[in-house]
Design an enzyme around this catalytic site. Structure first.
Site, short mmCIF file in Angstrom:
data_model
loop_
_atom_site.label_atom_id
_atom_site.label_comp_id
_atom_site.label_asym_id
_atom_site.label_seq_id
_atom_site.Cartn_x
_atom_site.Cartn_y
_atom_site.Cartn_z
N CYS A 191 0.82 -1.26 0.05
CA CYS A 191 0.09 0.07 0.00
C CYS A 191 0.83 1.24 0.06
O CYS A 191 1.01 1.99 0.89
CB CYS A 191 -0.79 -0.13 1.02
N ALA A 197 -4.70 -5.07 -1.97
CA ALA A 197 -5.54 -6.18 -1.90
C ALA A 197 -6.49 -5.74 -3.19
O ALA A 197 -7.14 -6.62 -3.78
CB ALA A 197 -6.55 -5.94 -0.76
N CYS A 232 -5.14 2.41 -5.74
CA CYS A 232 -4.77 2.99 -4.35
C CYS A 232 -5.83 4.16 -4.13
O CYS A 232 -5.68 5.23 -4.78
CB CYS A 232 -3.75 3.48 -4.33
#
Length: 450
Positions: free
Chosen positions: A201, A346, A379
C-alpha cells in the site's frame, strides 16, 4: 492503507521467523504420510500458505473447485485484520476494533485451518514443513504469505514506540499511537516517512500526512505545524496523472517534500529522526520532531528467503500474467509475497484471484493457462476526512480507471467508497471468493470500450 476491488487494500501480515529445507525436484511425488500434529491429515489436494487476504480468498475459490475437505490453510494468527482501515484509525476516523475478526470466522466453512507456521517449502517433493517438524504434502500449492515488516532495521525501533509523539499505521500495535501523537501535537515538525524498500500500500505513508494536516487545520494548530514528507523515492507517486494532482495539493497545503531521504535512526528520547541522503552516500540529516509517522522497511517473509520457490531477493517467482510458478507448474503465488511488478495492494489481490482461479482450473485439466493478469492495482489516496483521489493503474503505470470520470480529482463519493463500501465488499465478497476486481464494472461503465 487502502481498500479493495475498485479501491485497494493490503494483505495481512504473518508474524514469525522461519527456516528452510530445500529438496530435490520430483513433481509426481505425493506419497508423504508423516502425520502433522496441527492438521487433520497429512495430504491435501490444495494447500494454501497464509490466511491473509490472498489466502482466504483463494481457499474459498478452491473449496468450490475441489471440495472443502480437500483444501487446507496454514495460518498461525488468531485474528484477521482489514488493514486498509488503519489509515482512518490512525487519523481518528475509525476504531481499531472494527478492522478485526477472528480468523475462524473468515475461514471458509469446512476448509481445514492448520494453526501453525510454515518453516520450510520443499516443492521438489510436493510438501511443506511446519513447526515441530510436522510435514504436509499437496497436489497443488498456493503461496499467499504476505510481506514482513522490519521496524528493527531502523536503529532505535521498535523500542522507540514506547515514547510519545511517534506512531505507525502499519502495525496493530502502533496504529493507535499515531492518533495519540496527532492529538497531542503542539508545535514543530510533523514528519512522515517512506522507506527504501518495497512496501504494501504505497500510498498509505502520505495518506496519514494529508489527514494530519486536515486535522490540524480543523483544530487551529496548522500554523504551528511544519509538515514534512521524507521519502526515499524520487517522485511523489509512480503514476504521473495522480502524481500531478498530489503535487498540486502539496503546494496548496504548504507541505514540504524531501526526496531521496531514508529514515535510518529514531532517537525517541530526544524526539530526533535521522535520515540518510540516498544521493549522497554517508551524508545524514537530523530532524527534531513533534510528531513522527514511521513506514517501516519491508521484505519477503523469512521462510521464502533462499527458498526454491523464490527469486534471488526472496519473492515467490511467478509468471506475471498467469501467477503460475516459473519452475514448479503445481505451485502458484498471489499477493504481496510475489515478485509481480505491480503495487502490493488487495485491489491487486482481488484482480489476481480471478486470474489465478482460471489458471488453476486449466492446470488441473492439464491445459495451458490462457487468462492474463494485466497488473491492475488501486490506491484510494485519502487527502482529507471526506476526500479521496482514486488511483487505478496497470503494469505499465498507466491509469486503468473504473469510472467514466477524472479520478485524479478529489471526491467525497470516493471517500465514502473507501471508508464505508469497501469494508463490506471485503468481508462479504472478496474473502468469500466472489469478487475478482472491477474489470466487469469498468467495461460496463465505459460501454465496453475499455
Amino acid at each position: 492503507m487502502s481498500a479493495i476491488g475498485v479501491v485497494s487494500s493490503c494483505s495481512c501480515l504473518r508474524p514469525g521467523v522461519w527456516l528452510l529445507k530445500p529438496g530435490m525436484q520430483k513433481m509426481s511425488s505425493f506419497g508423504l504420510h508423516t502425520a502433522a500434529r496441527c492438521a487433520a491429515k497429512d495430504y491435501y489436494e490444495v494447500l494454501v500458505l497464509g490466511g491473509g487476504t490472498g489466502g482466504i480468498t483463494m481457499s474459498a475459490r478452491m473449496k468450490r473447485k475441489v471440495g472443502a475437505g480437500n483444501v487446507a490453510v496454514v495460518e498461525p494468527s488468531k485474528t484477521h485484520y482489514y488493514q486498509p482501515l488503519w489509515t482512518l484509525v490512525g487519523g481518528g476516523a475509525k476504531q481499531l476494533a472494527t478492522s478485526a475478526r477472528p480468523t475462524g470466522s473468515v475461514m471458509p466453512k469446512g476448509v481445514e485451518w492448520i494453526k501453525s507456521r510454515v518453516t520450510a517449502l520443499d516443492p521438489d517433493k510436493n510438501c511443506v514443513w511446519l513447526e515441530n517438524d510436522s510435514k504436509i504434502s499437496y497436489k497443488y500449492l498456493i503461496i499467499a504469505l504476505g510481506i514482513s515488516l522490519h521496524y528493527e532495521k531502523i536503529k532505535g525501533l521498535p523500542e522507540g514506540f514506547q515514547h510519545p509523539k511517534i506512531g505507525s499505521n502499519y502495525s496493530v500495535h502502533t496504529v493507535e499511537k499515531t492518533w495519540k501523537a496527532l492529538q497531542d501535537f503542539k508545535e514543530g515538525n510533523a514528519i512522515f516517512t517512506f522507506p527504501n524498500t518495497p512496501v504494501k500500500c504505497a500510498g498509505a505513508p502520505q495518506k496519514i500526512m494529508y489527514l494530519s494536516e486536515a486535522y490540524w487545520r480543523k483544530t487551529g494548530k496548522r500554523s504551528k505545524a511544519n509538515v514534512m514528507f521524507n521519502t526515499s523515492l524520487g517522485v511523489i507517486f509512480g503514476v504521473k496523472k495522480y502524481a500531478d494532482a498530489l503535487l498540486e495539493i502539496i503546494k496548496e497545503r504548504n507541505i514540504a517534500v524531501n526526496y531521496r531521504r531514508n529514515l535510518v535512526e529514531v532517537r525517541a528520547d530526544k524526539q530526533e529522526a535521522v535520515f540518510e541522503n540516498l544521493d549522497k552516500p554517508g551524508v545524514t540529516e537530523v530532524h527534531q520532531y513533534e510528531m513522527l509517522h514511521v513506514t517501516p522497511p519491508m521484505g519477503p517473509p523469512d521462510v521464502l528467503i533462499n527458498s526454491p520457490v523464490s527469486d534471488e531477493i526472496g519473492w515467490v517467482d511467478v509468471d506475471k500474467e498467469t501467477l503460475q510458478h516459473k519452475k514448479y507448474p503445481n505451485v502458484f503465488g498471489i499477493g504481496d509475497c510475489t515478485n509481480l511488478p505491480t503495487s502490493k495492494t488487495a485491489a491487486a489481490v482481488a484482480a489476481q484471484s480471478g486470474v489465478l482461479d482460471k489458471t488453476i482450473s486449466l492446470v488441473m485439466k492439464n491445459q495451458l493457462p490462457t487468462k492474463k493478469y494485466d497488473g491492475y492495482t488501486s490506491c484510494p489516496l485519502v487527502t482529507g476526512y471526506n476526500k479521496v483521489i482514486l488511483a487505478e493503474f496497470d503494469y505499465d503505470a498507466q491509469p486503468l480507471e473504473t469510472f467514466p470520470i477524472d479520478q485524479s480529482k478529489e471526491r467525497v463519493t470516493m471517500y465514502h467508497m473507501k471508508a464505508d463500501m469497501m469494508p463490506l465488499l471485503y468481508w462479504n465478497a472478496l474473502l468469500k471468493g466472489y469478487w475478482g476486481g472491477p474489470a466487469p464494472v469498468r467495461k460496463l461503465m465505459h460501454l465496453g470500450l475499455k
